[in-house]
Each structure stands twice: as C-alpha cells, then as structure tokens.
Write a protein that holds these residues in place. Structure first.
Motif, PDB file in Angstrom:
ATOM      1  N   CYS A 264       0.720  -1.115  -0.159  1.00  0.00           N
ATOM      2  CA  CYS A 264      -0.016   0.197   0.157  1.00  0.00           C
ATOM      3  C   CYS A 264       0.645   1.258  -0.364  1.00  0.00           C
ATOM      4  CB  CYS A 264      -0.882  -0.052   0.805  1.00  0.00           C
ATOM      5  SG  CYS A 264      -2.322  -1.304   0.546  1.00  0.00           S
TER       6      CYS A 264
ATOM      7  N   THR B 112       1.123   3.700  -3.290  1.00  0.00           N
ATOM      8  CA  THR B 112      -0.033   5.214  -2.900  1.00  0.00           C
ATOM      9  C   THR B 112       1.018   6.569  -2.290  1.00  0.00           C
ATOM     10  OG1 THR B 112      -2.264   4.083  -2.409  1.00  0.00           O
ATOM     11  CG2 THR B 112      -1.966   6.288  -1.882  1.00  0.00           C
TER      12      THR B 112
ATOM     13  N   GLN C  39      -2.232   8.902   3.752  1.00  0.00           N
ATOM     14  CA  GLN C  39      -2.583   8.875   2.611  1.00  0.00           C
ATOM     15  C   GLN C  39      -3.179   7.075   2.170  1.00  0.00           C
ATOM     16  OE1 GLN C  39       1.045   9.683   0.240  1.00  0.00           O
ATOM     17  NE2 GLN C  39       1.423  11.479   1.489  1.00  0.00           N
TER      18      GLN C  39
ATOM     19  N   GLU D 260      -4.646   5.937   4.476  1.00  0.00           N
ATOM     20  CA  GLU D 260      -5.830   5.451   4.481  1.00  0.00           C
ATOM     21  C   GLU D 260      -7.655   5.903   3.379  1.00  0.00           C
ATOM     22  OE1 GLU D 260      -6.495   6.391   8.125  1.00  0.00           O
ATOM     23  OE2 GLU D 260      -9.208   6.245   8.111  1.00  0.00           O
ATOM     24  N   ASP D 261      -6.975   6.903   2.739  1.00  0.00           N
ATOM     25  CA  ASP D 261      -7.671   7.945   1.964  1.00  0.00           C
ATOM     26  C   ASP D 261      -7.599   6.893   0.744  1.00  0.00           C
ATOM     27  OD1 ASP D 261      -7.654   9.875   3.898  1.00  0.00           O
ATOM     28  OD2 ASP D 261      -6.817  11.082   3.177  1.00  0.00           O
ATOM     29  N   CYS D 262      -7.119   6.247   0.572  1.00  0.00           N
ATOM     30  CA  CYS D 262      -6.975   5.689  -0.283  1.00  0.00           C
ATOM     31  C   CYS D 262      -8.749   5.025  -1.372  1.00  0.00           C
ATOM     32  CB  CYS D 262      -6.801   3.781  -1.031  1.00  0.00           C
ATOM     33  SG  CYS D 262      -6.687   3.065  -2.043  1.00  0.00           S
ATOM     34  N   ARG D 263      -9.493   5.045  -2.224  1.00  0.00           N
ATOM     35  CA  ARG D 263     -10.787   5.114  -2.535  1.00  0.00           C
ATOM     36  C   ARG D 263     -10.681   4.008  -4.032  1.00  0.00           C
ATOM     37  NH1 ARG D 263     -11.541   7.045   1.619  1.00  0.00           N
ATOM     38  NH2 ARG D 263     -11.880   9.458   1.784  1.00  0.00           N
ATOM     39  N   VAL D 264      -9.758   3.215  -3.893  1.00  0.00           N
ATOM     40  CA  VAL D 264      -9.683   1.947  -4.888  1.00  0.00           C
ATOM     41  C   VAL D 264     -10.381   0.648  -4.265  1.00  0.00           C
ATOM     42  CG1 VAL D 264      -8.148   0.886  -6.959  1.00  0.00           C
ATOM     43  CG2 VAL D 264      -7.814   2.734  -5.954  1.00  0.00           C
ATOM     44  N   THR D 265     -11.796   0.973  -3.709  1.00  0.00           N
ATOM     45  CA  THR D 265     -11.490   0.140  -3.280  1.00  0.00           C
ATOM     46  C   THR D 265     -12.455  -1.606  -4.112  1.00  0.00           C
ATOM     47  OG1 THR D 265     -14.749   0.723  -3.700  1.00  0.00           O
ATOM     48  CG2 THR D 265     -13.924   1.270  -2.510  1.00  0.00           C
ATOM     49  N   SER D 266     -11.861  -1.562  -5.293  1.00  0.00           N
ATOM     50  CA  SER D 266     -12.272  -2.450  -5.695  1.00  0.00           C
ATOM     51  C   SER D 266     -10.396  -3.505  -5.420  1.00  0.00           C
ATOM     52  CB  SER D 266     -12.277  -2.355  -7.641  1.00  0.00           C
ATOM     53  OG  SER D 266     -11.303  -1.473  -7.869  1.00  0.00           O
TER      54      SER D 266
ATOM     55  N   TRP E 125      -8.298  -3.142  -0.127  1.00  0.00           N
ATOM     56  CA  TRP E 125      -8.857  -1.890   0.591  1.00  0.00           C
ATOM     57  C   TRP E 125      -9.324  -2.595   1.815  1.00  0.00           C
ATOM     58  CZ3 TRP E 125     -13.637   0.152   2.397  1.00  0.00           C
ATOM     59  CH2 TRP E 125     -13.359   0.639   1.908  1.00  0.00           C
TER      60      TRP E 125
END
Ligand code: SF4
Length: 83
Positions: free
Chosen positions: A12, A16, A28, A30-36, A40
């Motif tokens: 991770c 990121t 940063q 934690e703020d990852c938005r790649v839920t796929s 994640w």
C-alpha cells in the motif's frame, strides 16, 4: 520472513504514498478510494481510526470486526516497536 501485515503495508505504501503530498503514509493509504482493490478492506489506517473502530466495535459487520481485531493486535506491536 515478513509478516502478512508488513507485506500489505509495504504494498500500500509503495502504491500510494507520495512524500510531496500532505499527510503521513498511513493517512494517504487510509484515504485510498480504490475499493475494488483486494487489499482495500485490510489497508493500513491511522491509530486514530483504529481507536475509533474500537469504540464502535459493537456495531457493524462481525467478519470485518474480526479482521480489524487481528490488525489491531499487530498494530499495537508496531506502536511498541516505534514503527
Ligand atoms: S488498498 Fe489502495 S493503496 Fe493499498 S494496494 Fe490497493 S489501491 Fe494501493
């Protein structure tokens, strides 16, 4: 041999973290938005978020809480080790 947690953290962080951007690598990630992304749900988060989840543990998904419990135990080891 690296632990599973350390492997996820390394992946991770490599994916990121941008030193030129605001926030720690954990913030940063934690703020990852790649839920796929398969990682994640178990991505590293800040201790602030870990503590908030502990307070809210009576609600939510039991399987997710079990995963979080395992990560919290390892997270505590990091805090002691100063990582
Ligand atoms: S959860 Fe986000 S930061 Fe971690 S590997 Fe997946 S995409 Fe990258």
């Amino acid at each position: 041999m690296a632990s599973l947690k350390k492997c996820v953290e390394a992946k991770c962080k490599d994916c990121t973290y941008d030193q030129a951007s605001p926030g720690s690598w954990r913030q940063q990630v934690e703020d990852c938005r790649v839920t796929s992304c398969p990682l994640w749900i178990v991505r590293p988060v800040t201790m602030e978020t870990v503590n908030a989840r502990r307070k809210d543990k009576n609600g939510g998904d039991a399987a997710l809480n079990a995963v979080i419990d395992n990560l919290e135990d390892e997270e505590d080891e990091d805090v002691v080790a100063g990582n």
